[in-house]
Write an enzyme that holds these catalytic residues in place. Structure first.
Site, PDB file in Angstrom:
ATOM      1  N   LYS A 148       0.817  -1.222   0.000  1.00  0.00           N
ATOM      2  CA  LYS A 148       0.000   0.000   0.000  1.00  0.00           C
ATOM      3  C   LYS A 148       0.856   1.279   0.000  1.00  0.00           C
ATOM      4  O   LYS A 148       2.069   1.215   0.103  1.00  0.00           O
ATOM      5  CB  LYS A 148      -0.953  -0.021   1.206  1.00  0.00           C
ATOM      6  CG  LYS A 148      -1.900  -1.214   1.184  1.00  0.00           C
ATOM      7  CD  LYS A 148      -2.782  -1.214  -0.054  1.00  0.00           C
ATOM      8  CE  LYS A 148      -3.892  -2.256  -0.020  1.00  0.00           C
ATOM      9  NZ  LYS A 148      -3.451  -3.636  -0.278  1.00  0.00           N
TER      10      LYS A 148
HETATM   11  C1  LIG Z   1      -9.576  -2.897  -1.904  1.00  0.00           C
HETATM   12  C2  LIG Z   1      -8.942  -3.655  -0.782  1.00  0.00           C
HETATM   13  N1  LIG Z   1      -9.639  -3.819   0.360  1.00  0.00           N
HETATM   14  C3  LIG Z   1      -9.114  -4.478   1.404  1.00  0.00           C
HETATM   15  C4  LIG Z   1      -7.847  -5.012   1.348  1.00  0.00           C
HETATM   16  C5  LIG Z   1      -7.343  -5.763   2.536  1.00  0.00           C
HETATM   17  O1  LIG Z   1      -6.399  -5.041   3.246  1.00  0.00           O
HETATM   18  P1  LIG Z   1      -5.559  -5.762   4.406  1.00  0.00           P
HETATM   19  O2  LIG Z   1      -4.531  -6.614   3.723  1.00  0.00           O
HETATM   20  O3  LIG Z   1      -4.941  -4.632   5.163  1.00  0.00           O
HETATM   21  O4  LIG Z   1      -6.500  -6.539   5.215  1.00  0.00           O
HETATM   22  C6  LIG Z   1      -7.082  -4.861   0.174  1.00  0.00           C
HETATM   23  C7  LIG Z   1      -5.723  -5.383   0.000  1.00  0.00           C
HETATM   24  O5  LIG Z   1      -4.936  -5.793   0.747  1.00  0.00           O
HETATM   25  C8  LIG Z   1      -7.642  -4.164  -0.902  1.00  0.00           C
HETATM   26  O6  LIG Z   1      -6.951  -3.996  -2.042  1.00  0.00           O
END
Ligand SMILES: Cc1ncc(COP(=O)(O)O)c(C=O)c1O
Length: 386
Positions: free
Chosen positions: A184
């Site tokens: 990210k």
């Molecule tokens: C659009 C979106 N939502 C949620 C997530 C989930 O995030 P996390 O890995 O921090 O749980 C991601 C990617 O990791 C994503 O691209």
């Protein structure tokens, strides 16, 4: 491969982060503690929200937000088919039903008119995803939500630092959840943050993130902390750790520099590829600050003799990594079988997905890397025109 491999993405960790982490390790406080508080405060200020709660991931944060809002069996939550599976999984884990609405063709974000069409008496919440770092059409979505008394929980995994009509993402809807996963715009390895204006909801998210133990239980090992706590809800172990928060503090202090580089590289891709008629480039709507988490391009299959998979392979042969964001939710067997989604249900999403791939775009790249990727794209496209 003639040149060194250019990965699809790489985190930029500098002395700021390393110093913060070492200091935290030396402090001996590794789990949720003072660093988390500091990171919450800094991010809360940065996005202009009243409350921030640091959590173990964006997925955990979305799960907690739904739980804190009491969304569960019998409820429907509307989101986009062009998202990561976890946006939908958290709804399912709550026992609620995910409902998908088609996207707009200009920004690949939820189309408010399609959202409105999917509302039923059971709809409780909207979960807009700011795809690739570009905020959704929030005025329209918030207006629909107010009219139908729905909660708006934004999946801002891609959108830390983004702005909509000059207001930061994180202070637009009822709840916003950021991701600091390693790919990210800023990272804590794994991690997330929930921001909201609603103090009660923030308190409930915090409580549920720490097993449901009364709010200052994390202090129980301090000199002045108390051994006593009460469990007031069946919570989760979803809080952030101080080691993660230390990374986050360093990254947040450099975020604006990161964003500047991302914007410059996106502009350079535009400049170098803008005349190619065989590829559709991403664009930013005028009322937003796009933070270019992704640079998703679309191959126009009607003009090319090469498909997306071969295109990705041809880039890999030239030492360039790519990714695809995302395989639509309704293409995955689990959601098709469980919720009756079918191919054909979301034609714009399907049209966008057909030739979709994300080119490398991150601060550790150089302008030369951008030029190298653009040149490779031009070469491959040029060799495969119909
Ligand atoms: C659009 C979106 N939502 C949620 C997530 C989930 O995030 P996390 O890995 O921090 O749980 C991601 C990617 O990791 C994503 O691209």
């Amino acid at each position: 491969m003639s040149e060194t491999f250019l990965p699809y993405c790489r985190p930029d960790l500098g002395p700021e982060e390393i110093d913060e982490v070492v200091e935290t390790l030396r402090s001996g406080w590794l789990a949720t503690g003072p660093r988390c508080k500091q990171f919450e405060e800094r991010l809360r200020e940065y996005v202009g929200a009243s409350h921030a709660v640091a959590v173990s991931s964006c997925t955990a944060g979305m799960h907690l937000a739904l739980a804190a809002a009491g969304i569960g069996p019998g409820d429907e939550v509307i989101t986009t088919p062009l998202t990561f599976c976890s946006t939908v999984n958290v709804v399912i884990h709550r026992g609620a039903t995910p409902v998908l609405a088609d996207i707009c063709l200009d920004d690949y974000n939820l189309d408010p008119a399609e959202v409105e069409r999917r509302i039923t008496p059971r709809t409780r919440a909207l979960m807009p995803v700011h795809y690739g770092g570009q905020p959704c059409r929030m005025d329209e979505l918030l207006e629909i939500a107010r009219r139908h008394k729905l909660l708006v929980i934004e999946d801002a995994a891609h959108a830390v630092g983004a702005r909509y009509r000059d207001r930061p993402v994180g202070s637009l809807g009822d709840v916003t959840v950021f991701s600091f996963y390693v790919t990210k715009n800023m990272t804590t390895g794994q991690g997330g943050m929930v921001t909201t204006e609603d103090g009660d909801l923030a308190a409930q998210v915090r409580l549920l993130s720490l097993h449901g133990m009364s709010h200052d239980a994390w202090r129980r090992y301090e000199a002045l902390g108390s051994w006593y706590y009460e469990v007031t809800a069946p919570g989760f172990n979803f809080a952030m750790t101080d080691v993660q928060a230390a990374l986050g503090l360093g990254q947040l202090s450099r975020l604006e520099c990161f964003q500047e580089l991302r914007a410059r590289y996106a502009a350079e891709y535009h400049r170098l590829l803008g005349d190619l008629e065989d590829v559709i480039l991403p664009s930013a709507r005028p009322e937003v600050r796009h933070v270019w988490h992704l640079y998703p391009v679309r191959l126009r299959s009607e003009r090319l003799t090469i498909g997306r998979a071969e295109f990705i392979e041809a880039l890999r042969e030239r030492g360039i990594g790519t990714s695809v964001h995302f395989i639509p939710i309704h293409y995955h067997p689990y959601y098709r079988e469980g919720f009756g989604f079918r191919k054909g249900d979301y034609p714009r999403c399907e049209q966008v997905f057909e030739g979709l791939l994300s080119l490398p775009l991150y601060p550790l790249m150089s302008m030369d890397d951008v030029a190298r990727v653009a040149e490779a794209v031009r070469e491959i496209v040029g060799a495969h025109r119909r």
